[in-house]
Design an enzyme around this catalytic site. Structure first.
Site, PDB file in Angstrom:
ATOM      1  N   GLU A  18     -19.275   2.602  -1.236  1.00 25.95           N
ATOM      2  CA  GLU A  18     -18.458   2.053  -1.992  1.00 25.95           C
ATOM      3  C   GLU A  18     -19.154   2.047  -3.737  1.00 25.95           C
ATOM      4  O   GLU A  18     -18.460   2.016  -4.592  1.00 25.95           O
ATOM      5  CB  GLU A  18     -17.970   0.674  -1.804  1.00 25.95           C
ATOM      6  CG  GLU A  18     -17.133   0.636  -0.560  1.00 25.95           C
ATOM      7  CD  GLU A  18     -17.976   0.566   0.662  1.00 25.95           C
ATOM      8  OE1 GLU A  18     -19.219   0.554   0.673  1.00 25.95           O
ATOM      9  OE2 GLU A  18     -17.310   0.661   1.785  1.00 25.95           O
TER      10      GLU A  18
ATOM     11  N   ARG B 245      -2.756  -6.990   2.569  1.00 31.03           N
ATOM     12  CA  ARG B 245      -2.938  -6.076   3.922  1.00 31.03           C
ATOM     13  C   ARG B 245      -1.377  -6.191   4.321  1.00 31.03           C
ATOM     14  O   ARG B 245      -0.888  -4.913   4.605  1.00 31.03           O
ATOM     15  CB  ARG B 245      -3.822  -6.402   4.993  1.00 31.03           C
ATOM     16  CG  ARG B 245      -3.460  -5.833   6.218  1.00 31.03           C
ATOM     17  CD  ARG B 245      -4.448  -6.450   7.432  1.00 31.03           C
ATOM     18  NE  ARG B 245      -4.193  -5.670   8.653  1.00 31.03           N
ATOM     19  CZ  ARG B 245      -3.451  -6.747   9.636  1.00 31.03           C
ATOM     20  NH1 ARG B 245      -3.034  -7.798   9.352  1.00 31.03           N
ATOM     21  NH2 ARG B 245      -3.123  -6.034  10.860  1.00 31.03           N
TER      22      ARG B 245
ATOM     23  N   HIS C  86      -6.038  -5.631   1.257  1.00 26.72           N
ATOM     24  CA  HIS C  86      -6.947  -6.542   2.322  1.00 26.72           C
ATOM     25  C   HIS C  86      -7.377  -7.831   1.588  1.00 26.72           C
ATOM     26  O   HIS C  86      -8.640  -8.243   1.959  1.00 26.72           O
ATOM     27  CB  HIS C  86      -7.823  -5.675   3.159  1.00 26.72           C
ATOM     28  CG  HIS C  86      -7.191  -4.740   4.031  1.00 26.72           C
ATOM     29  ND1 HIS C  86      -6.149  -4.016   3.827  1.00 26.72           N
ATOM     30  CD2 HIS C  86      -7.158  -4.696   5.502  1.00 26.72           C
ATOM     31  CE1 HIS C  86      -5.863  -3.154   4.883  1.00 26.72           C
ATOM     32  NE2 HIS C  86      -6.469  -3.723   5.993  1.00 26.72           N
TER      33      HIS C  86
ATOM     34  N   ARG D 224       0.848  -1.165   0.076  1.00 27.31           N
ATOM     35  CA  ARG D 224      -0.185   0.114  -0.110  1.00 27.31           C
ATOM     36  C   ARG D 224       0.951   1.422  -0.021  1.00 27.31           C
ATOM     37  O   ARG D 224       0.633   2.220  -0.620  1.00 27.31           O
ATOM     38  CB  ARG D 224      -1.016   0.118   1.193  1.00 27.31           C
ATOM     39  CG  ARG D 224      -2.137  -0.928   0.988  1.00 27.31           C
ATOM     40  CD  ARG D 224      -2.768  -0.926   2.479  1.00 27.31           C
ATOM     41  NE  ARG D 224      -2.294  -1.889   3.325  1.00 27.31           N
ATOM     42  CZ  ARG D 224      -2.506  -1.618   4.783  1.00 27.31           C
ATOM     43  NH1 ARG D 224      -3.255  -0.746   5.233  1.00 27.31           N
ATOM     44  NH2 ARG D 224      -1.850  -2.579   5.794  1.00 27.31           N
TER      45      ARG D 224
ATOM     46  N   SER E 147      -5.620   4.144   5.464  1.00 22.92           N
ATOM     47  CA  SER E 147      -5.193   2.801   5.238  1.00 22.92           C
ATOM     48  C   SER E 147      -4.609   2.433   3.849  1.00 22.92           C
ATOM     49  O   SER E 147      -3.532   1.536   3.648  1.00 22.92           O
ATOM     50  CB  SER E 147      -6.342   1.965   5.578  1.00 22.92           C
ATOM     51  OG  SER E 147      -5.970   0.584   5.183  1.00 22.92           O
TER      52      SER E 147
ATOM     53  N   ASP F 171      -9.759  -9.235  11.574  1.00 27.14           N
ATOM     54  CA  ASP F 171     -10.822  -8.533  11.127  1.00 27.14           C
ATOM     55  C   ASP F 171     -11.815  -9.679  10.915  1.00 27.14           C
ATOM     56  O   ASP F 171     -13.018  -9.636  11.024  1.00 27.14           O
ATOM     57  CB  ASP F 171     -10.887  -7.776  10.146  1.00 27.14           C
ATOM     58  CG  ASP F 171     -10.409  -6.174  10.316  1.00 27.14           C
ATOM     59  OD1 ASP F 171     -10.404  -5.813  11.575  1.00 27.14           O
ATOM     60  OD2 ASP F 171     -10.073  -5.533   9.509  1.00 27.14           O
TER      61      ASP F 171
ATOM     62  N   PHE G 207     -15.022  -4.736  -0.031  1.00 25.96           N
ATOM     63  CA  PHE G 207     -16.124  -3.909  -0.357  1.00 25.96           C
ATOM     64  C   PHE G 207     -16.234  -3.425  -1.914  1.00 25.96           C
ATOM     65  O   PHE G 207     -17.050  -2.593  -2.308  1.00 25.96           O
ATOM     66  CB  PHE G 207     -15.827  -2.631   0.504  1.00 25.96           C
ATOM     67  CG  PHE G 207     -16.070  -2.892   1.954  1.00 25.96           C
ATOM     68  CD1 PHE G 207     -16.576  -3.367   2.485  1.00 25.96           C
ATOM     69  CD2 PHE G 207     -14.831  -2.371   2.629  1.00 25.96           C
ATOM     70  CE1 PHE G 207     -16.820  -3.769   3.946  1.00 25.96           C
ATOM     71  CE2 PHE G 207     -14.552  -2.837   4.129  1.00 25.96           C
ATOM     72  CZ  PHE G 207     -15.723  -3.281   4.717  1.00 25.96           C
TER      73      PHE G 207
END
Lengths: 555, 322
Positions: free
Chosen positions: B57, B172, B114, B9, B36, B122, B82
Site C-alpha cells: 500500500e 463494504r 470497507h 463499489r 473487490s 473480517d 490499509f
C-alpha cells in the site's frame, strides 16, 4: 564526444563549496551525504539532465528525484550552479522564509520531489516514469537513493514494482556510502555480509563481500557497480543504464561519506552536522586542492601499449597521459590518433592527450574523434587564431582544453585571453621529446610564478606537472600549484603501478596536509591548528597530522 | 426514497470507466484488491492506465503521487484499513504536502471501501474506525463519506474534475439508495434531506439512513427533526451547521467511526465556535470492533450504539435538557 570531465569537475567543486557555505550559514544540515553523491550530481547536471533553469517546468525536462532528501544541500548547490537561482541564496538554507527548506520542497525551482521521509523516492519515480510512458514522452527519470534509506521496506516494494512494470526510462543510483545517522550501515542494518568484528572503516575495500548488487539483481534489475567518485565510471554507467531496455537499471555507486574533506570522510559524525565557520577557509582550500595522477604510457613498453593502458587501469590512475610526438616538433616519434582510437575501448579512464606536434589545429579533430577527453597543444606551435579554433572544436565536443609550454617558454601574450577557458596548463619540466629525463629545478619557481598570472586571468583549470616528476619532488610540485602529475618512468616504469600510484598519492597528501596546517596557522595560530588536527578522528589521519605539525615546529 | 439497495463499489468501478473514456489522464491503481474494489474493469478497458502493485500500500500511494506529479489524475484504491491506517506518512508527505504555487497537494484520489464496522466478519483488524481523524488532520486533503451508490458516482465524477487530494470512504455492503439521480452534490455543502425544527441529526455514510429512520419514528412522537447528509466532512458545511444549530437548538451526530476526532468532533468544532448548542455524538466510543457475520452486523452496530433507536434516544436526551 568527450567526457566533459573538466566542466563536471569544476562544477562539482563549486557545488561542494556551496554545501559548506550553506550548512555553515544554517548551522545544521547534511554535508556528509551531499558530498558522497557530489560527483553523481555533477555528472547528471553537467552532462545528462536535460533542463532549462529559465523554464523549470519545461514539459520535456528530465526529472531528478533525490530520494535521500536530507542531502538537500547537495541538490540545492547544484541547482544554484546550474542557474536556477543565484548561488548567494544558499545562505538562506534552512532559514525561515527560504525556498531552500531543510529537505527539498517544490517551493524551490528545479526540485521535483518533496524528500525527507525516507524510502519513498523510488516509488514516486516509478509513478513519474509510468506517466512518461503513458504519454509517449522520451524524458528520463534519474533517482538517487541512499544506502541507509534502503532499510525502508518500501524501497523493496518499489524494486519489485519497477521490474514488473519494466520501468526502463529511469536510472537509479544507490549512494553506497556505508554510513547512516547512528553509525556504519553494516552495524545498524547490514546490506552486505554481516561484518562483525571487522574494522568497519576498512570493510568496503573488500569487494568480494559486497552483496547489495546481488539483492538488486534478485529483484530483477540490471545492476551496474561503480566507484561513485570517478566521473568516467559514472558517465559510463549512466550510458549503459540508459541503453538498457525492458528492465530497470540501478547503479550501485560505492562512495565515501564526506568525500573531499579528509576529516569528514568515512566519519559518521558528519552525517548531519555543519562545519564551524572558522574552518571554512581551510575546508575550501582542501576542496580546491584535489589532484590527479596521470601515468604516461610511452615510458612503458611501446610495443605493447595495450598492456600499459591496462596497468594504468589496474593501478587506478586518474588519467592516462598520451604523449603524441610527430618527429618534427620534437625529434622523437611515438604514435598518433589511430593508436589512441585502438586503445580507447580498453578503459573508461580519461585520455589526456598531449600533442607534441606541429600545426595541431590541422589534427585536433582526429584526436577528438579518437576519444580523447583532454587535448593539450603547445603554445610554441599555435597563435591566437589557431588556438581559438582548437579551443572551439574541443569545447563543442566536451573535450578538455589544454595548453602546454616548454621549459624555456613563457605564456605568450596572445594566450592570456584564453586562460579563463583553459582546463589544463601543462608546464613542461623537461625538454619534450623523450622520457626518462631529470626534472629541471627552475620549473618549481616557474610554476609558482605562473600561478599568479593564471589567477589574475581567472584560470579555473589545473596545472599539470610533466617531466621528471618523481616521488621525491611531487610534494614540492603540489606546493608550487600543480594539481595533475604526469608520471613517466617514475610510475609506468615501475613494476607495481598500483603501489607506486598509492605512494604518489600519499606523498601529495602529505604535502597538502602540510599546506592546510600552515593555512590554519595563518588564520588562527596554534589554537586553530590544534582544532583542525583534532577534527581528524578516523583511521591514522590524526597521528599523521600531528607528525606533520611536529615537523613544522608545532607542539 | 425507495427501499432499493445498491453497491457503492460497483458504482465506483462503473463511474471510473465512464470518466476514463472521457479523460485520458485518469489512471487507476490497486493493491491486490482490484476485484473487490471493482477497479479491475477499468484495467480491462484501459490496461496501459491501470497498475496493480500487489500487497504494497505504501508503494501504491507513492506511485500514485508520482503519476499525479507528472500530470495524471490518480485514483488509488484498496480497503480503508490499509490506506489512512497504514500509509499516513506517504499520504501526508507525498500527497498532502507537495505544493507548487496554487496546486495544493498532489492530484491523487484515495478511494477506499470497507470503512467502519460494517466490514463485518473480517473483524477488528479490518475495521477502519480512525480514517476521518487521520485524513482530516492532513492539510490540503478533503474527506468525503458518501451515503449511497448515487453519491459515490456523483462524487467520483466531481473529484476527478477538482484538482487536489481527496479521501473518499465507501462501505463494504450494499446500502439503501438515499438520493435521487437528480440530486446535486457540491464539495463542502451538506444536503438537507428532511427539514425539522426540534433537533438536527447530522450523519454521514451508512448512518444517513439511520438518521432518516430515527426522524421518521420521532415524527410519530411529535418531534420534528432536520436530517443532514454531511458527506463532505472536510471541508464541512459550516453555514448549514450553524443554521441547523440556530433553527433546532441541538444536534445529534452519527458516524461509523471513533468519536475521537471524527465526524462528530468536526461538527462540534464548528457549532461551538458559531452557535453553541447541545451536541450528542454517536459512534464507536474509543474502542475497537470485532467480527460479525453479515446477518449479525446489526448486532455489532447495536453494541456500539450506532442505531436509529439510539439516535432517537439522544435526540430526546438533548430536548429534555434544553
Amino acid at each position: 564526444m568527450g567526457l566533459n570531465y573538466y566542466k563536471i569537475k569544476k562544477n562539482v567543486l563549486k557545488a561542494r563549496k556551496l554545501v559548506i557555505k550553506g550548512t555553515i550559514a544554517a548551522a545544521s544540515g547534511h554535508p556528509g551525504g551531499s558530498f558522497s553523491m557530489a560527483e553523481i550530481m555533477g555528472c547528471l547536471f553537467n552532462k545528462y539532465l536535460r533542463f532549462d533553469p529559465k523554464n523549470p517546468l519545461w514539459e520535456d525536462r528530465d526529472r531528478l528525484i533525490l530520494s535521500k532528501g536530507h542531502a538537500s544541500p547537495g541538490l540545492f548547490s547544484n541547482l544554484a550552479v546550474a542557474g536556477y537561482f543565484d548561488p548567494s541564496e544558499i545562505e538562506t538554507l534552512r532559514k525561515f522564509g527560504s525556498r531552500l527548506q531543510g529537505h527539498p520542497d517544490l517551493k524551490c525551482p528545479g526540485v521535483e520531489f518533496c524528500g525527507g521521509s525516507l524510502g519513498l523516492g523510488l516509488s514516486y519515480s516509478i509513478g513519474n516514469a509510468l506517466a512518461a510512458k503513458i504519454d509517449g514522452k522520451s524524458h528520463r527519470i534519474y533517482t538517487i537513493i541512499g544506502d541507509g534509506e534502503s532499510d525502508e521496506g518500501q524501497v523493496w516494494e518499489a524494486a519489485m514494482a519497477a521490474a514488473k512494470f519494466k520501468v526502463d526510462n529511469m536510472t537509479v543510483f544507490v549512494d553506497r556510502n556505508f554510513i547512516q545517522q547512528d553509525s556504519y550501515t553494516e552495524k545498524i542494518m547490514p546490506l552486505d555480509e554481516t561484518l562483525e568484528g571487522d574494522d568497519l572503516s576498512e570493510m568496503w575495500r573488500d569487494a568480494s563481500r559486497w552483496k547489495l548488487s546481488d539483492k538488486w539483481r534478485a529483484f530483477g534489475w540490471n545492476v551496474i557497480d561503480i566507484d561513485g567518485h570517478r566521473i568516467e565510471q559514472i558517465d559510463h554507467a549512466i550510458k549503459k543504464a540508459n541503453q538498457t531496455k525492458g528492465v530497470p537499471s540501478i547503479i550501485i555507486a560505492r562512495t565515501i561519506k564526506g568525500k573531499g574533506v579528509e576529516h569528514m570522510e568515512d566519519n559518521p559524525q558528519w552525517h548531519g552536522k555543519a562545519p564551524k565557520p572558522e574552518m571554512a577557509p581551510i575546508i575550501n582550500a582542501e576542496l580546491e586542492s584535489q589532484f590527479m595522477i596521470a601515468p604516461s604510457i610511452i615510458a612503458g613498453d611501446m610495443s605493447n601499449l595495450e598492456n600499459e593502458v591496462k596497468r594504468c587501469a589496474e593501478g587506478r590512475a586518474d588519467y592516462i597521459h598520451l604523449d603524441v610526438m610527430d618527429g618534427v616538433f620534437v625529434p622523437n616519434t611515438t604514435f598518433d590518433h589511430t593508436k589512441i582510437k585502438q586503445l580507447r575501448p580498453l578503459t573508461v579512464i580519461p585520455f589526456d592527450a598531449h600533442l607534441m606536434i606541429n600545426e595541431p589545429v590541422k589534427h585536433v579533430r582526429d584526436y577528438v574523434d579518437a576519444g580523447c577527453d583532454i587535448v593539450t597543444v603547445h603554445t610554441e606551435v599555435c597563435d591566437e587564431s589557431s588556438f581559438g579554433e582548437i579551443k572551439d572544436v574541443l569545447q563543442q565536443n566536451q573535450v578538455g582544453v589544454g595548453l602546454a609550454i616548454n621549459p624555456d617558454t613563457n605564456l605568450p601574450q596572445w594566450s592570456h585571453k584564453f586562460i579563463a577557458d583553459l582546463d589544463q596548463l601543462i608546464v613542461m619540466s623537461v625538454v619534450p621529446g623523450k622520457s626518462g629525463q631529470k626534472y629541471i629545478e627552475s620549473s618549481h619557481e616557474k610554476t609558482q610564478n605562473l600561478v599568479k598570472i593564471l589567477k589574475d586571468n581567472k584560470f579555473e583549470g589545473t596545472i599539470e606537472a610533466d617531466g621528471g616528476v618523481t616521488l621525491d619532488n611531487v610534494g614540492q610540485c603540489f606546493v608550487d600549484g600543480a594539481r595533475a602529475f604526469v608520471g613517466g618512468s617514475a610510475i609506468i616504469g615501475q613494476k607495481d603501478v598500483r603501489g607506486i600510484i598509492r605512494e604518489f598519492r600519499n606523498a601529495i597528501l602529505k604535502s597538502r596536509r602540510r599546506l592546510l596546517i600552515q593555512k590554519a596557522n595563518e588564520l588562527g595560530g596554534t589554537e586553530l591548528v590544534n582544532n583542525w588536527i583534532s577534527l581528524h578522528v578516523i583511521g591514522e589521519k590524526k597521528n599523521q597530522l600531528i607528525q606533520i605539525a611536529k615537523e613544522l615546529g608545532f607542539n | 426514497m425507495t427501499n432499493q439497495m445498491a453497491d457503492m463499489r460497483t458504482e465506483y468501478g462503473k463511474t471510473l470507466i465512464e470518466i476514463g473514456k472521457e479523460n485520458p489522464n485518469i489512471v487507476v491503481l490497486g493493491a491486490d484488491t482490484t476485484d473487490s474494489l471493482k477497479t479491475a474493469g477499468f484495467g480491462k478497458q484501459f490496461p496501459e492506465r491501470f497498475f496493480n502493485v500487489g500487497i504494497a500500500e505504501a508503494n501504491l500511494v507513492t506511485i500514485a503521487a508520482g503519476l499525479a506529479y507528472a500530470g495524471k489524475i490518480a485514483f488509488a484504491s484498496t480497503y480503508a484499513i490499509f490506506l489512512p491506517g497504514r500509509c499516513v506518512d506517504q499520504i501526508r508527505n507525498q500527497i498532502g504536502y507537495p505544493t507548487r504555487d496554487d496546486n495544493k497537494g498532489l492530484n491523487v484520489k484515495l478511494v477506499t471501501s470497507h470503512g467502519g464496522l460494517t466490514v463485518g466478519a473480517d473483524g477488528g483488524s479490518h475495521q477502519q474506525l480512525e480514517d476521518i481523524a487521520i485524513m482530516r488532520a492532513i492539510p490540503n486533503v478533503r474527506v468525503l463519506i458518501p451515503a449511497d451508490a448515487i453519491s459515490v458516482s456523483k462524487l467520483t465524477w466531481i473529484i476527478s474534475q477538482q484538482y487536489g487530494p481527496f479521501y473518499m470512504r465507501m462501505a463494504r455492503s450494499e446500502t439503501p439508495v438515499i438520493h435521487s439521480e437528480s440530486q446535486e452534490f457540491e464539495i463542502g455543502k451538506g444536503i438537507t434531506l428532511r427539514d425539522g425544527s426540534d433537533c438536527t441529526i447530522a450523519a454521514c455514510g451508512i448512518t444517513v439512513k439511520m438518521a432518516l429512520d430515527a426522524a421518521e419514528s420521532l415524527k410519530k412522537e411529535g418531534i420534528s427533526c432536520k436530517v443532514l447528509d454531511m458527506f463532505s466532512i472536510k471541508p464541512i458545511d459550516e453555514e448549514l451547521l450553524e443554521k441547523a444549530a440556530r433553527e433546532t437548538g441541538g444536534i445529534v451526530t452519527c458516524e461509523e467511526h471513533n468519536i475521537m476526532a471524527g465526524f462528530g468532533s468536526a461538527v462540534a468544532e464548528v457549532v461551538s465556535e458559531t452557535y453553541p448548542v447541545p451536541i450528542r455524538r454517536i459512534g464507536v466510543q474509543d474502542k475497537f470492533g470485532e467480527s460479525a457475520r453479515d446477518n449479525e452486523i446489526s448486532l455489532l452496530l447495536e453494541k456500539h450504539g450506532i442505531t436509529s433507536l439510539n439516535i432517537a434516544k439522544k435526540v430526546k436526551e438533548i430536548r429534555s435538557k434544553s
